[in-house]
Design an enzyme around this catalytic site. Sequence first.
Site, PDB file in Angstrom:
ATOM      1  N   SER A   1       0.810  -1.220   0.000  1.00 30.58           N
ATOM      2  CA  SER A   1       0.000   0.000   0.000  1.00 30.58           C
ATOM      3  C   SER A   1       0.842   1.268   0.000  1.00 30.58           C
ATOM      4  CB  SER A   1      -0.945   0.014   1.214  1.00 30.58           C
ATOM      5  OG  SER A   1      -0.215   0.064   2.426  1.00 30.58           O
TER       6      SER A   1
ATOM      7  N   THR B   1      -2.084   3.761   3.619  1.00 31.31           N
ATOM      8  CA  THR B   1      -1.234   4.871   4.059  1.00 31.31           C
ATOM      9  C   THR B   1      -0.281   4.474   5.171  1.00 31.31           C
ATOM     10  OG1 THR B   1      -3.105   6.374   3.688  1.00 31.31           O
ATOM     11  CG2 THR B   1      -1.292   7.233   4.966  1.00 31.31           C
TER      12      THR B   1
ATOM     13  N   THR C   1       1.713   7.003   0.318  1.00 28.53           N
ATOM     14  CA  THR C   1       0.768   5.944  -0.025  1.00 28.53           C
ATOM     15  C   THR C   1       0.753   5.664  -1.518  1.00 28.53           C
ATOM     16  OG1 THR C   1      -1.573   5.299   0.105  1.00 28.53           O
ATOM     17  CG2 THR C   1      -1.110   7.611  -0.298  1.00 28.53           C
TER      18      THR C   1
ATOM     19  N   ARG D   1      -7.165   8.853  -9.657  1.00 33.70           N
ATOM     20  CA  ARG D   1      -7.727   9.113  -8.325  1.00 33.70           C
ATOM     21  C   ARG D   1      -6.653   9.568  -7.353  1.00 33.70           C
ATOM     22  NH1 ARG D   1      -6.886   6.924  -2.814  1.00 33.70           N
ATOM     23  NH2 ARG D   1      -8.861   7.172  -1.696  1.00 33.70           N
ATOM     24  N   VAL D   2      -6.972  10.561  -6.537  1.00 29.64           N
ATOM     25  CA  VAL D   2      -6.109  11.041  -5.457  1.00 29.64           C
ATOM     26  C   VAL D   2      -6.926  11.021  -4.173  1.00 29.64           C
ATOM     27  CG1 VAL D   2      -4.840  13.023  -4.533  1.00 29.64           C
ATOM     28  CG2 VAL D   2      -4.697  12.473  -6.979  1.00 29.64           C
ATOM     29  N   GLY D   3      -6.340  10.522  -3.104  1.00 31.10           N
ATOM     30  CA  GLY D   3      -7.039  10.457  -1.824  1.00 31.10           C
ATOM     31  C   GLY D   3      -6.673  11.602  -0.897  1.00 31.10           C
ATOM     32  N   ASP D   4      -6.839  11.349   0.384  1.00 36.07           N
ATOM     33  CA  ASP D   4      -6.618  12.405   1.386  1.00 36.07           C
ATOM     34  C   ASP D   4      -5.154  12.586   1.765  1.00 36.07           C
ATOM     35  OD1 ASP D   4      -6.854   9.767   2.753  1.00 36.07           O
ATOM     36  OD2 ASP D   4      -6.382  10.960   4.519  1.00 36.07           O
TER      37      ASP D   4
ATOM     38  N   THR E   1      -5.700   7.576   8.067  1.00 36.75           N
ATOM     39  CA  THR E   1      -5.554   6.423   7.200  1.00 36.75           C
ATOM     40  C   THR E   1      -6.941   5.878   6.923  1.00 36.75           C
ATOM     41  OG1 THR E   1      -4.451   4.277   6.934  1.00 36.75           O
ATOM     42  CG2 THR E   1      -5.309   4.790   9.120  1.00 36.75           C
ATOM     43  N   GLY E   2      -7.068   5.105   5.849  1.00 35.98           N
ATOM     44  CA  GLY E   2      -8.373   4.552   5.531  1.00 35.98           C
ATOM     45  C   GLY E   2      -8.923   5.097   4.230  1.00 35.98           C
TER      46      GLY E   2
ATOM     47  N   GLY F   1      -9.880   7.513   1.889  1.00 41.75           N
ATOM     48  CA  GLY F   1      -9.544   8.925   1.806  1.00 41.75           C
ATOM     49  C   GLY F   1     -10.690   9.829   1.458  1.00 41.75           C
TER      50      GLY F   1
END
Length: 328
Positions: free
Chosen positions: A87, A189, A207, A217-220, A240-241, A243
């Site tokens: 990850s 993350t 991450t 796609r982009v997360g938090d 974490t998790g 996003g």
Amino acid sequence: MNRRKFIRNTALSGLGLTVGGSVLAKGLEELPVSTHSSEFKGPLVIATWNVPNATAKAWEVLEKGGSALDAVEKGCNVEEEDPKNSSVGYGGLPDREGIVTLDACIMDHNGNYGSVVFLQNIVHAISVARKVMEETPHVLMAGKGAEDFAVAQGFKRTNLLTESSKKAWEEWKVTSEYKPIINIENHDTIGMLAIDKDGNLAGGCTTSGLAYKMHGRVGDSPIIGSGLFLDNEVGAATATGLGEEVLKTVGSFLIVELMRHGRTPQQACEEAVNRIMKKQIHRKDFQVGFIALNTKGEVGAYSVHGGFSYQIYQNGENKNVSPDFLSK
């Protein structure tokens, strides 16, 4: 404060911020604004998930008198270059097109911040983020521009897709079902926070994002205030998790603001999780976890589901802790 009373208190109206003031909404207005100083002198390092090698490396830097910023970068580098960590970094699971894309950010005690999103072919995304912070007038770089910048800064291009991750992706393509598995595909993350011998804070996230995500796609994780936030006079938090849920609540900024107004790190993490689930009361298919620390050296952690853990290195002891969680 018992948990039932705390959850009741969090049902009060949401956090409201006004320009120029950080005015908290009803339910927190009775709390005095904290005027923290660096009461605690490190070293201390805390990170999401079971990452003893990462915290050991960060501790090594801190124990030698190094800065929290150096410790966070070097600690996260350990996970980025580990092909067994699917990850983060090299060996990360790819998107649905079979391409590994990385997101990372770093923040220092002066509030400086650097970030990269949708970065390809570079192992140490958090180190590139630090270069963005220190060597450019910008705070966030993306995609091919970020990759070219990294190469110009001396980073080498590397194929991030290992045989193991490629095999997992090919097996996934048989059904192409996008259903993240709690605590596996969607933990996505390593977030790390540290305090050094001078009492200064730093934090970082790195991450490869959700496995088999849509391309682009982009997360938090690389977004200031969502995946990471700190204020050297108050404390720091990282997430974490899933996003998308953290982004919608600006979770890490929320936690630091709650600590600024008197909440402990534990109380602040619990309220951040409750804030998410108030909007998602019928969903139980995703995980979010937070860790936080304040300038007193107090730490907190909380998640939606069990299975989340964090690693803490303090007073010469490197241990993994399973915190409390909401969904019993």
